[in-house]
Scaffold this motif. Structure first.
Motif, short mmCIF file in Angstrom:
data_model
loop_
_atom_site.label_atom_id
_atom_site.label_comp_id
_atom_site.label_asym_id
_atom_site.label_seq_id
_atom_site.Cartn_x
_atom_site.Cartn_y
_atom_site.Cartn_z
N VAL A 93 0.58 -1.01 0.06
CA VAL A 93 0.04 -0.45 -0.06
C VAL A 93 0.52 1.01 0.32
O VAL A 93 1.59 1.67 1.36
N ALA A 94 1.20 1.69 -1.42
CA ALA A 94 1.35 3.40 -1.18
C ALA A 94 0.39 4.95 -0.14
O ALA A 94 -0.80 4.98 -1.10
N LYS A 95 0.20 5.12 0.96
CA LYS A 95 -0.52 6.01 1.82
C LYS A 95 -0.66 7.62 0.79
O LYS A 95 0.99 7.62 0.15
N SER A 96 -1.68 8.04 0.63
CA SER A 96 -1.25 9.83 0.33
C SER A 96 -1.69 9.99 0.70
O SER A 96 -3.48 9.69 0.91
N LYS A 97 -1.45 11.32 1.05
CA LYS A 97 -2.15 12.50 1.67
C LYS A 97 -3.23 13.94 0.48
O LYS A 97 -3.70 14.24 0.73
N VAL A 98 -2.36 13.45 -0.68
CA VAL A 98 -3.26 14.16 -1.83
C VAL A 98 -3.88 13.73 -2.08
O VAL A 98 -4.21 12.09 -2.66
N SER A 120 1.94 19.06 -10.80
CA SER A 120 2.86 19.90 -9.63
C SER A 120 2.60 18.30 -8.35
O SER A 120 1.10 18.08 -8.20
N MET A 121 3.72 17.54 -7.99
CA MET A 121 3.48 16.87 -7.78
C MET A 121 4.45 16.46 -5.96
O MET A 121 5.92 17.28 -6.53
N ARG A 122 4.51 16.04 -5.48
CA ARG A 122 5.10 15.67 -4.13
C ARG A 122 6.25 14.34 -4.26
O ARG A 122 5.35 13.61 -4.65
N GLN A 123 6.98 13.84 -3.89
CA GLN A 123 7.96 13.03 -4.46
C GLN A 123 7.07 11.77 -3.46
O GLN A 123 6.77 11.62 -2.32
N GLY A 124 7.01 10.56 -4.38
CA GLY A 124 6.56 9.35 -3.62
C GLY A 124 4.80 9.26 -4.29
O GLY A 124 4.57 8.49 -4.50
N GLU A 125 4.57 10.82 -4.98
CA GLU A 125 3.36 10.48 -5.36
C GLU A 125 3.12 9.62 -6.68
O GLU A 125 3.72 10.24 -7.40
N GLN A 126 2.37 9.58 -7.06
CA GLN A 126 2.21 8.67 -8.13
C GLN A 126 0.92 8.87 -9.21
O GLN A 126 0.07 9.14 -8.90
N GLY A 197 -4.63 9.89 -10.78
CA GLY A 197 -3.59 9.44 -9.62
C GLY A 197 -3.80 10.72 -8.63
O GLY A 197 -4.10 10.96 -8.34
N PHE A 198 -2.45 10.46 -7.67
CA PHE A 198 -2.36 11.10 -7.12
C PHE A 198 -1.12 12.94 -7.36
O PHE A 198 0.05 11.92 -7.01
#
Length: 205
Positions: A93-98, A120-126, A197-198
């Motif tokens: 599981v890859a959790k995301s706050k976005v 525009s993305m944060r590191q680890g978002e996909q 996606g996120f």
């Protein structure tokens, strides 16, 4: 009426001879099997040849080797059986706050024109993506830039004369990530992109 015995009793010399043969056979068994197996006494060497002396060394019992451990630990003299690998939660599981998004965007490239669409993305978002070109083929460069990086960028996937592409992308760092397309043809080409996606936003610079 006379009764005749058809099986006469053995004579004394015959009894002595039979007894002697039985004693000899018993002595041979004692010397060749019993003594080597029970007491490790083997005057003739036959017991060793038959493997009987090893029985006396182990008390006459055969000891089976212990079963190999199934916990992944190594026991002396036993092979190691690795325990099944259990995937860690992070690998599942890859959790995301976005918040999850799904957007489409398109642009039209005139002959010898290039343009970009970025996220525009944060590191680890996909996200997963797909794009298609209508009207001709394009060159493209999927790349990313760190904040305040100026003209520096990192290329992820470059190709020439393509009409479509799709895949999954994971942001390696905070910043903007997307595509640059260029039309080297002599007719306008329209590129349509779909991203799900996120990420924070999808836009044209």
């Amino acid at each position: 009426m006379n009764t005749h015995n058809t099986h006469p009793l053995p004579t004394l010399p015959q009894l002595i001879k039979a007894t002697g043969l039985a004693l000899a056979a018993a002595a041979a068994i004692l010397v060749t099997t019993v003594l080597p197996a029970e007491h490790d006494i083997d005057p003739t060497g036959i017991g060793k040849a038959l493997g009987l002396t090893t029985l006396s060394a182990s008390g006459g019992e055969t000891t089976l080797p212990p079963l190999p451990a199934s916990t992944g630990e190594t026991q002396p003299g036993n092979p190691t059986i690795a325990a099944p690998a259990t995937p860690t939660p992070a690998a599942i599981v890859a959790k995301s706050k976005v918040p999850y998004r799904s957007e489409e965007m398109m642009l039209t490239l005139q002959p010898d024109e290039g343009a970009e669409i970025k996220a525009s993305m944060r590191q680890g978002e996909q996200f997963v993506f797909t794009w298609a070109a209508e009207g001709g083929k394009v060159n493209f460069d999927m790349h990313g830039e760190r904040p305040n990086a100026g003209d520096e960028f990192t290329s992820y996937w470059k190709d020439k004369q393509q009409t479509d592409a799709q895949g999954t992308f994971v942001a390696p760092f905070d910043g903007t990530h997307g595509w640059y397309w260029r039309n080297h043809g002599d007719k306008p080409v329209t590129v349509k992109v779909k991203v799900s996606g996120f990420y924070e936003k999808l836009y044209r610079p």
